[in-house]
Motif scaffolding. Structure first.
Motif, PDB file in Angstrom:
ATOM      1  N   PRO A 101      39.406  39.797  39.270  1.00 14.07           N
ATOM      2  CA  PRO A 101      40.752  40.175  39.689  1.00 14.07           C
ATOM      3  C   PRO A 101      41.460  38.993  40.346  1.00 14.07           C
ATOM      4  N   GLN A 102      42.708  38.789  39.972  1.00  9.18           N
ATOM      5  CA  GLN A 102      43.465  37.678  40.536  1.00  9.18           C
ATOM      6  C   GLN A 102      44.814  38.191  41.046  1.00  9.18           C
ATOM      7  N   ILE A 103      45.118  37.791  42.239  1.00  5.47           N
ATOM      8  CA  ILE A 103      46.394  38.174  42.844  1.00  5.47           C
ATOM      9  C   ILE A 103      47.182  36.904  43.068  1.00  5.47           C
ATOM     10  N   THR A 129      33.232  34.255  45.134  1.00  5.55           N
ATOM     11  CA  THR A 129      34.181  35.229  45.678  1.00  5.55           C
ATOM     12  C   THR A 129      34.468  36.334  44.667  1.00  5.55           C
ATOM     13  N   ARG A 130      34.813  37.496  45.158  1.00  2.00           N
ATOM     14  CA  ARG A 130      35.005  38.646  44.267  1.00  2.00           C
ATOM     15  C   ARG A 130      36.431  38.766  43.769  1.00  2.00           C
ATOM     16  N   VAL A 131      37.367  38.364  44.611  1.00  2.00           N
ATOM     17  CA  VAL A 131      38.768  38.438  44.207  1.00  2.00           C
ATOM     18  C   VAL A 131      39.383  37.064  44.433  1.00  2.00           C
ATOM     19  N   ILE A 132      40.128  36.599  43.433  1.00  2.00           N
ATOM     20  CA  ILE A 132      40.772  35.295  43.546  1.00  2.00           C
ATOM     21  C   ILE A 132      42.223  35.494  43.960  1.00  2.00           C
ATOM     22  N   VAL A 133      42.592  34.818  45.034  1.00  2.00           N
ATOM     23  CA  VAL A 133      43.992  34.856  45.450  1.00  2.00           C
ATOM     24  C   VAL A 133      44.580  33.494  45.121  1.00  2.00           C
ATOM     25  N   HIS A 134      45.479  33.505  44.171  1.00  2.00           N
ATOM     26  CA  HIS A 134      46.030  32.262  43.631  1.00  2.00           C
ATOM     27  C   HIS A 134      47.337  31.932  44.359  1.00  2.00           C
ATOM     28  N   VAL A 135      47.286  30.903  45.188  1.00  2.00           N
ATOM     29  CA  VAL A 135      48.456  30.559  46.011  1.00  2.00           C
ATOM     30  C   VAL A 135      49.310  29.516  45.287  1.00  2.00           C
ATOM     31  N   ILE A 136      50.597  29.797  45.228  1.00  2.00           N
ATOM     32  CA  ILE A 136      51.518  28.904  44.529  1.00  2.00           C
ATOM     33  C   ILE A 136      52.664  28.508  45.444  1.00  2.00           C
ATOM     34  N   ASP A 137      53.003  27.231  45.416  1.00  2.00           N
ATOM     35  CA  ASP A 137      54.157  26.741  46.171  1.00  2.00           C
ATOM     36  C   ASP A 137      55.408  27.088  45.356  1.00  2.00           C
ATOM     37  N   ASN A 143      51.714  43.748  52.682  1.00  2.00           N
ATOM     38  CA  ASN A 143      51.512  44.306  51.342  1.00  2.00           C
ATOM     39  C   ASN A 143      50.489  43.506  50.556  1.00  2.00           C
ATOM     40  N   MET A 144      50.518  42.202  50.735  1.00  2.00           N
ATOM     41  CA  MET A 144      49.554  41.345  50.063  1.00  2.00           C
ATOM     42  C   MET A 144      48.129  41.707  50.489  1.00  2.00           C
ATOM     43  N   LEU A 145      47.934  41.894  51.801  1.00  2.00           N
ATOM     44  CA  LEU A 145      46.590  42.205  52.300  1.00  2.00           C
ATOM     45  C   LEU A 145      46.110  43.561  51.801  1.00  2.00           C
ATOM     46  N   LEU A 146      47.030  44.542  51.770  1.00  2.00           N
ATOM     47  CA  LEU A 146      46.639  45.880  51.312  1.00  2.00           C
ATOM     48  C   LEU A 146      46.204  45.828  49.844  1.00  2.00           C
ATOM     49  N   GLU A 147      46.927  45.053  49.038  1.00  2.00           N
ATOM     50  CA  GLU A 147      46.563  44.946  47.632  1.00  2.00           C
ATOM     51  C   GLU A 147      45.204  44.248  47.463  1.00  2.00           C
ATOM     52  N   ILE A 148      44.953  43.227  48.253  1.00  2.00           N
ATOM     53  CA  ILE A 148      43.653  42.542  48.169  1.00  2.00           C
ATOM     54  C   ILE A 148      42.536  43.519  48.521  1.00  2.00           C
ATOM     55  N   ALA A 149      42.742  44.290  49.596  1.00  2.00           N
ATOM     56  CA  ALA A 149      41.713  45.259  50.008  1.00  2.00           C
ATOM     57  C   ALA A 149      41.492  46.296  48.916  1.00  2.00           C
ATOM     58  N   ASP A 208      41.754  41.763  59.044  1.00  2.00           N
ATOM     59  CA  ASP A 208      41.814  43.171  59.399  1.00  2.00           C
ATOM     60  C   ASP A 208      43.147  43.673  58.843  1.00  2.00           C
ATOM     61  N   THR A 209      43.129  44.536  57.836  1.00  2.00           N
ATOM     62  CA  THR A 209      44.377  44.957  57.204  1.00  2.00           C
ATOM     63  C   THR A 209      45.104  45.961  58.086  1.00  2.00           C
TER      64      THR A 209
END
Ligand SMILES: Nc1nc2c(ncn2[C@@H]2O[C@H](COP(=O)(O)OP(=O)(O)OP(=O)(O)O)[C@@H](O)[C@H]2O)c(=O)[nH]1
Ligand SMILES: [Mg+2]
Length: 427
Positions: free
Chosen positions: A276-278, A237-245, A319-325, A201-202
């Motif tokens: 789309p990739q974030i 999935t429609r949007v890829i969220v690429h998590v990096i350490d 901000n991350m969630l808003l951009e994903i939405a 929930d953004t």
């Protein structure tokens, strides 16, 4: 895909009883029959409400009974039928008879309805039973009992967003801090074996489904690690969220990680890179992360948006969630080649609350506000009086509506609609 399931009981309202009565008139020795019919019982009807995303409401209320019809009355008067009991369900709800397993309805599109427990037919009054042979019958019918059933509801939803990345970069941790999902988190590789799904929930009240996909490693496209199995999930999935350490906790270079994962994605299906990739730079609370981020941003140039966060300390998440939405709003669904298999189904329990309001865009580009709280306030406002209109706008502001509209890009002078009432947006 995940499944959210509940068992409930439904019963249609009983039909009203017919009445036995006779006319009593002055100077008429034996008045004719005058008992009216009952009214029909209300059915329990499911209706798809596209704003709903979970079956969580059914965890609190599990019995749904239609109202009975009114009984028939004297003087030939019929009882009123009861209105249907309409229960909103989210799109993707599958309704089965819990006792027989029979599939009753597959509810998909907004407004689609299914009668899940029929209301009983009305009983007839004695007037209906009069015949030449028996002009004054003393019989009437009782109403038919409403249909009764145990139902099993299932909700099938695909993840809108998939978290990808090397093992242990914090995908599950991230999911656990932005949704109610409680995936297993640990400092060893491949903690996650099947995706977990949560509802986000953004801050501006948009929602989407996010999955923490199992970790990918070099060679995954060739089947190394958990290989193909996992890449298949990403396709959905429609949007890829690429998590990096970003702290490089395990000694790898963050930019190198980024390239390797994308290489695996494109090896598996080169079209995945069109999605789309974030990029989420995680573990920013760790030493070295800030310096690494500076270098990383130079290397990645402006090709992808990068959000610096710490899932551990919960920073940078809004901000991350808003951009994903935002990205989701402009991204179509991808057609799937095959049906999901059992291994892609995970159980998910969601206890989050419904947002107080939702903002959508009407076909005429007007901003549309909806939600029970807003509609309740709307209903209680007398729009003929300016003071109450002013009060209403104040109530909207205190709900955070103005801020959310601005976030979504509403400008002064734009039209905003609530039910059928329209007004101009002004800061
Ligand atoms: N310092 C720090 N540690 C984190 C952060 N996010 C996750 N971790 C830790 O990193 C480890 C791995 O976290 P997980 O969330 O299980 O990682 P994952 O990416 O889901 O790993 P797999 O499921 O194995 O692919 C855990 O020990 C977490 O506590 C963060 O923002 N900062
Ligand atoms: Mg995990």
């Amino acid at each position: 895909m995940f499944v959210d399931g509940v068992k409930i009981y439904v019963k249609g309202g009983d039909g009203g009883d017919g009445m036995v009565a006779f006319r009593r008139e002055k100077f008429v020795a034996n008045g004719g029959p005058a008992g009216g019919d009952g009214g029909k019982g209300g059915s329990v009807v499911f209706e798809v409400e596209e704003g709903l995303r979970t079956l969580v409401d059914f965890r609190y209320k599990r019995h749904f009974k239609g109202n009975p019809g009114e009984n028939g009355m004297s003087k030939g008067m019929h009882g009123h039928g009861a209105p249907d009991y309409v229960v909103p369900v989210p799109p993707g709800t599958i309704v089965k008879d819990a006792d027989t397993g029979e599939l009753l309805a597959d509810l998909i599109t907004h407004g689609q309805r299914a009668v899940v427990a029929k209301g009983g037919r009305a009983g007839r009054g004695n007037r209906r039973f009069a015949t030449p042979a028996n002009p004054a019958p003393e019989i009437s019918e009782n109403g038919e009992p409403g249909q009764e059933r145990n139902l099993e509801l299932e909700l099938k939803v695909l993840a809108d967003v998939g978290l990808v990345g090397f093992p242990s970069v914090g995908k599950s941790t991230l999911l656990s801090v932005v949704t109610a999902a409680r995936p297993k988190i640990a400092d060893y590789h491949f903690t996650t074996l099947t995706p977990n799904l949560g509802m986000v929930d953004t801050p501006d009240h948009r929602s989407f489904a996010m999955a923490d996909l199992p970790g990918l490693i070099e060679g995954a496209s060739l089947g190394v690690g958990l290989g193909h199995q996992f890449l298949k999930h990403i396709e959905r999935t429609r949007v890829i969220v690429h998590v990096i350490d970003m702290a490089g906790t395990e000694g790898r270079d963050p930019y190198d990680d980024f390239l390797k994962i994308n290489e695996e994605l494109s090896q598996y299906n080169y079209r995945l890179l069109e999605r789309p990739q974030i990029v989420v730079a995680n573990k920013m609370d760790m030493p070295g992360a800030e310096e690494n981020l500076v270098t990383f941003k130079e290397q990645i140039e402006d090709k992808y948006p990068v959000f610096a966060v710490s899932a551990l300390t919960k920073t940078g998440l809004s901000n991350m969630l808003l951009e994903i939405a935002n990205k989701l709003e402009t991204t179509e669904y991808f057609p799937l080649n095959e049906e999901p298999t059992e291994d892609q189904i995970v159980m998910y329990k969601h206890e989050a609350e419904k947002p107080e309001f939702e903002i959508s865009r009407g076909s005429d580009a007007v901003w549309v506000l909806s939600g029970s709280e807003i509609e309740r306030l709307f209903a209680m406002t007398n729009f003929d009086r300016e003071v109450s209109v002013t009060r209403f706008t104040r109530q909207l502001r205190s709900l955070g509506v103005d801020q959310a509209l601005r976030y979504r890009g509403a400008k002064d002078g734009d039209t905003v609609r609530i039910i059928e009432f329209e007004f101009e947006f002004m800061d």
